[in-house]
Design an enzyme around this catalytic site. Structure first.
Site, mmCIF file in Angstrom:
data_model
loop_
_atom_site.group_PDB
_atom_site.id
_atom_site.type_symbol
_atom_site.label_atom_id
_atom_site.label_comp_id
_atom_site.label_asym_id
_atom_site.label_seq_id
_atom_site.Cartn_x
_atom_site.Cartn_y
_atom_site.Cartn_z
ATOM 1 C CB THR A 19 25.044 38.757 37.103
ATOM 2 O OG1 THR A 19 25.616 39.793 37.892
ATOM 3 C CG2 THR A 19 25.249 39.067 35.633
ATOM 4 N NE ARG A 23 26.119 32.115 40.238
ATOM 5 C CZ ARG A 23 26.755 32.363 39.129
ATOM 6 N NH1 ARG A 23 27.940 32.939 39.165
ATOM 7 N NH2 ARG A 23 26.242 32.036 37.970
ATOM 8 C CB SER A 114 28.500 29.846 36.948
ATOM 9 O OG SER A 114 29.109 30.017 35.715
ATOM 10 C CG HIS A 115 32.721 31.505 37.226
ATOM 11 N ND1 HIS A 115 31.470 31.954 36.887
ATOM 12 C CD2 HIS A 115 33.299 32.483 37.953
ATOM 13 C CE1 HIS A 115 31.296 33.174 37.374
ATOM 14 N NE2 HIS A 115 32.391 33.517 38.027
ATOM 15 C CG ASP A 278 31.284 27.971 33.097
ATOM 16 O OD1 ASP A 278 30.825 27.282 32.174
ATOM 17 O OD2 ASP A 278 30.604 28.826 33.712
ATOM 18 C CG ASP A 280 26.971 27.139 34.335
ATOM 19 O OD1 ASP A 280 28.149 27.536 34.194
ATOM 20 O OD2 ASP A 280 25.984 27.881 34.181
ATOM 21 C CG ASP A 282 27.265 29.423 31.334
ATOM 22 O OD1 ASP A 282 28.385 29.246 31.856
ATOM 23 O OD2 ASP A 282 26.341 30.049 31.895
ATOM 24 N NE ARG A 283 31.479 32.572 33.244
ATOM 25 C CZ ARG A 283 31.935 33.579 33.964
ATOM 26 N NH1 ARG A 283 33.233 33.818 34.019
ATOM 27 N NH2 ARG A 283 31.103 34.339 34.646
ATOM 28 C CB THR A 345 27.202 42.673 32.782
ATOM 29 O OG1 THR A 345 28.268 43.482 32.292
ATOM 30 C CG2 THR A 345 27.748 41.346 33.272
ATOM 31 C CD GLU A 364 27.684 38.394 29.433
ATOM 32 O OE1 GLU A 364 27.562 39.416 30.109
ATOM 33 O OE2 GLU A 364 27.399 37.265 29.855
ATOM 34 C CD GLU A 365 33.883 40.764 30.681
ATOM 35 O OE1 GLU A 365 34.976 40.277 30.991
ATOM 36 O OE2 GLU A 365 32.849 40.656 31.382
ATOM 37 C CE LYS A 377 28.134 32.836 30.582
ATOM 38 N NZ LYS A 377 27.169 33.491 31.487
HETATM 39 C C1 VG1 Z 1 29.717 37.546 35.629
HETATM 40 C C2 VG1 Z 1 30.155 38.036 34.271
HETATM 41 C C3 VG1 Z 1 28.969 38.152 33.348
HETATM 42 C C4 VG1 Z 1 28.242 36.795 33.279
HETATM 43 C C5 VG1 Z 1 27.881 36.350 34.676
HETATM 44 C C6 VG1 Z 1 27.252 34.982 34.699
HETATM 45 O O1 VG1 Z 1 28.827 38.484 36.221
HETATM 46 O O2 VG1 Z 1 30.812 39.277 34.378
HETATM 47 O O3 VG1 Z 1 29.407 38.563 32.075
HETATM 48 O O4 VG1 Z 1 27.083 36.903 32.504
HETATM 49 O O5 VG1 Z 1 29.045 36.299 35.494
HETATM 50 O O6 VG1 Z 1 28.068 34.040 34.093
HETATM 51 P P1 VG1 Z 1 29.309 39.539 37.321
HETATM 52 O O7 VG1 Z 1 28.067 40.266 37.724
HETATM 53 O O8 VG1 Z 1 29.970 38.782 38.424
HETATM 54 O O9 VG1 Z 1 30.303 40.429 36.632
HETATM 55 V V1 VG1 Z 1 28.009 32.417 34.624
HETATM 56 O O10 VG1 Z 1 28.982 31.476 33.616
HETATM 57 O O11 VG1 Z 1 28.508 32.635 36.148
HETATM 58 O O12 VG1 Z 1 26.366 32.059 34.500
HETATM 59 CO CO CO Z 2 28.700 29.554 33.799
#
Ligand code: VG1
Ligand code: CO
Length: 544
Positions: A19, A23, A114-115, A278, A280, A282-283, A345, A364-365, A377
């Site tokens: 996504t 990773r 990211s998170h 988070d 990086d 973006d959240r 997504t 996004e949710e 984001k």
């Molecule tokens: C998750 C979230 C998605 C977001 C993605 C990257 O993906 O659901 O909405 O865009 O993380 O966010 P997934 O495929 O695990 O549902 V970040 O802050 O990790 O760049």
């Molecule tokens: Co992130």
């Protein structure tokens, strides 16, 4: 021309970007040639013009510095003319997006998971962003993956590591490396979008907040913007120093991993606004005194009030949300007479809509909100837009939420995550759902009757590209639904996400408990998907 060294290599399995980039566990990335293969595959696919500019930054997690130094030497060998890198290897994802755009770079490498947690035993990641500042679209990530499967060499130049801590210019091979202040450009951009005077007045008038940077990348940004530029008290930003292991925590701004913030915001002496970001940057998490705002509601509420922000006045072109995000934003778009787009997504699907000027704000949710100011984001941006709205409207978060629901109705919403489940079981669950799609409409589950069931497929309105298989939607009569999809960001086993939504109109029960309002949807999800049968789990690991 300086010397270029060719290193022989062989492909690794599983270097498909998910996504949000590639990773994996740090240990996987530490294998000889692993990061190099992926980076070289990016360079082979994008084949930079001689002299092109590349931005490199990351969230400060363990292994960042090692990969940055290697990526710089590889960029020099692959013909880039200049690399811009944040001091200390730091650039939040939205700041990297801005730097790419501002300095007309050909693209950027953002090193982050990211998170996901960081440290020698935890996660690492690399994503490539294109010249518009946004995540590479599927056409590019697909080509990168294909390249990783046949790669047999990577290119580098001899040379020492550069001093990432000291801003200035360095030479690596025939290339210039500029170590830049990671915060200044981004902070300046924020000043052009928001009414900093109104926020400063609110702060002088006693408005307080607490921002939890979760020992991740936003600390330096939040200290500068919130404390130095907006005048919030010095103790407003907590956990404000980026740590390589995020202090051993998940830098995930939700009610589970930011529990301390949540508890502080539910206390009687809570500040006016609580927020977090988070790994990086973006959240975002938004909590008012005594009032948590779901990310889906946040998108809708920000869109409804966006006129308060000078950078957006009179120019809301449209709204976009990812498919699993609640339909709260759709109702705002309808009321404002602007189009609303539903995308798969992942932020990469917003890029074309933003570039074409079809949408101004997206969300996004999963706690992601952003706009056309960058192509990612943006956590702090969302916090600043909330601050701007609250300061101009002189209203509390709770009041704003109640007012919003009284006008538009309320989309009760939750996401249930089943993490690290057996991949075969998760695939069987999704296959089972697909097999039922045709027979579900008309079937009842308790009080709910299915109206539509499908596998979400998206046709990009700008370039016509089709992305199929983006999650299973089961819509019930009356506007509630459940959605099932498998995560594309996990690093072990499979993660099943179940998204639950129940809409109540303005005259309905607007003050109920979310868990109560979603009980029929939760039961229906189990009955339809057989979650326990396929995963062995009787309850989710994380509810957000
Ligand atoms: C998750 C979230 C998605 C977001 C993605 C990257 O993906 O659901 O909405 O865009 O993380 O966010 P997934 O495929 O695990 O549902 V970040 O802050 O990790 O760049
Ligand atoms: Co992130």
């Amino acid at each position: 021309m300086s010397e270029i060294v060719t290193v022989s290599t062989r492909p690794f399995e599983g270097q498909a970007p998910g996504t949000s980039g590639l990773r994996k566990k740090v240990k996987v990335f530490q294998q000889p040639n692993y990061a190099e293969n992926f980076i070289q595959s990016v360079f082979d696919v994008v084949s930079p013009d001689p002299g092109a500019v590349l931005v490199i930054g990351g969230d400060g997690r363990f292994h960042n510095r090692t990969v940055i130094q290697e990526a710089i030497r590889m960029a020099a060998a692959n013909g880039y003319g200049k690399v811009l890198v944040g001091r200390g290897g730091i650039l939040s994802t939205p700041a990297a997006s801005h730097v790419i755009r501002k300095y007309k770079a050909s693209g950027g490498l953002v090193l982050s998971a990211s998170h996901n947690p960081g440290g020698p035993e935890e996660d690492f990641g690399i994503k490539y962003n294109i010249a518009n500042g946004g995540p590479a679209p599927e056409s590019v990530t697909g080509a990168i993956h294909a390249r990783t499967q046949v790669i047999d060499r990577w290119l580098t130049v001899p040379g020492e590591d550069i001093d990432l801590e000291t801003p200035g210019e360095y030479r690596v091979g025939g290339m210039t490396v500029s170590v830049i202040d990671p915060v200044a450009d981004y902070a300046d951009l924020m000043e052009t979008l928001f009414d900093f005077d109104a926020i400063r007045s609110a702060v002088k008038g006693g408005f307080t907040m607490r921002f939890d940077a979760m020992s991740a990348v936003t600390g330096p940004y939040a200290h500068e913007i919130l404390e130095n530029r907006l005048g919030f008290a010095r103790d407003t930003v907590v956990n404000g120093t980026p740590l390589e292991d995020f202090g051993g925590h998940h830098p995930d701004p939700n009610l589970i991993h930011a529990e301390q913030l949540y508890l502080a915001m539910m206390a009687p002496d809570a500040p006016d606004l609580g927020a977090a970001s988070d790994g990086d940057g973006d959240r975002n998490l938004i909590i008012g005194r005594g009032r948590f705002i779901t990310p889906s509601d946040s998108l809708a509420m920000l869109a409804a009030n966006i006129e308060c922000a000078p950078g957006y006045k009179g120019r809301l072109a449209g709204i976009a949300r990812s498919m699993p995000t609640s339909a709260a934003a759709d109702r705002v778009a309808e009321a404002l007479g602007v189009p609303c787009f539903e995308t798969p997504t992942g932020w990469k699907f917003f890029g074309n809509l933003l570039d074409a000027g079809k949408v101004t704000i997206c969300g996004e949710e999963s706690a992601g909100t952003g706009s056309d100011h960058v192509r990612e984001k943006d956590g702090l941006w969302a916090v600043l837009l909330w601050l701007n709205i609250l300061a101009v409207r002189k209203i509390s978060v709770d009041e704003l939420a109640r007012e919003h629901w009284a006008r538009f109705g309320r989309n009760y919403y939750a996401r249930h995550d089943y993490e690290g489940v057996d991949k075969a079981g998760a695939d069987a669950l999704m296959d089972g759902l697909k097999a039922q799609l045709a027979s579900l409409p008309g079937q009842s589950f308790g009080p709910l009757t299915v109206s539509v069931a499908d596998s979400f497929s998206y046709t990009d309105p700008v370039d016509g590209s089709v992305s199929a298989n983006q999650g299973i939607r089961v819509l019930f009569e009356g506007g509630s639904r459940v959605v099932f999809r498998l995560s594309g960001t996990g690093t072990h086993g499979a993660t099943l996400r179940v998204y639950l939504e129940n809409y109540t109109g303005p005259d309905g029960n607007l003050g109920a408990e979310t868990g109560d309002m979603l009980a029929p949807q939760i039961a229906a999800a189990e009955a339809i998907a057989g979650i326990e049968r396929h995963t062995g789990r009787t309850k989710p690991d994380v509810i957000t």
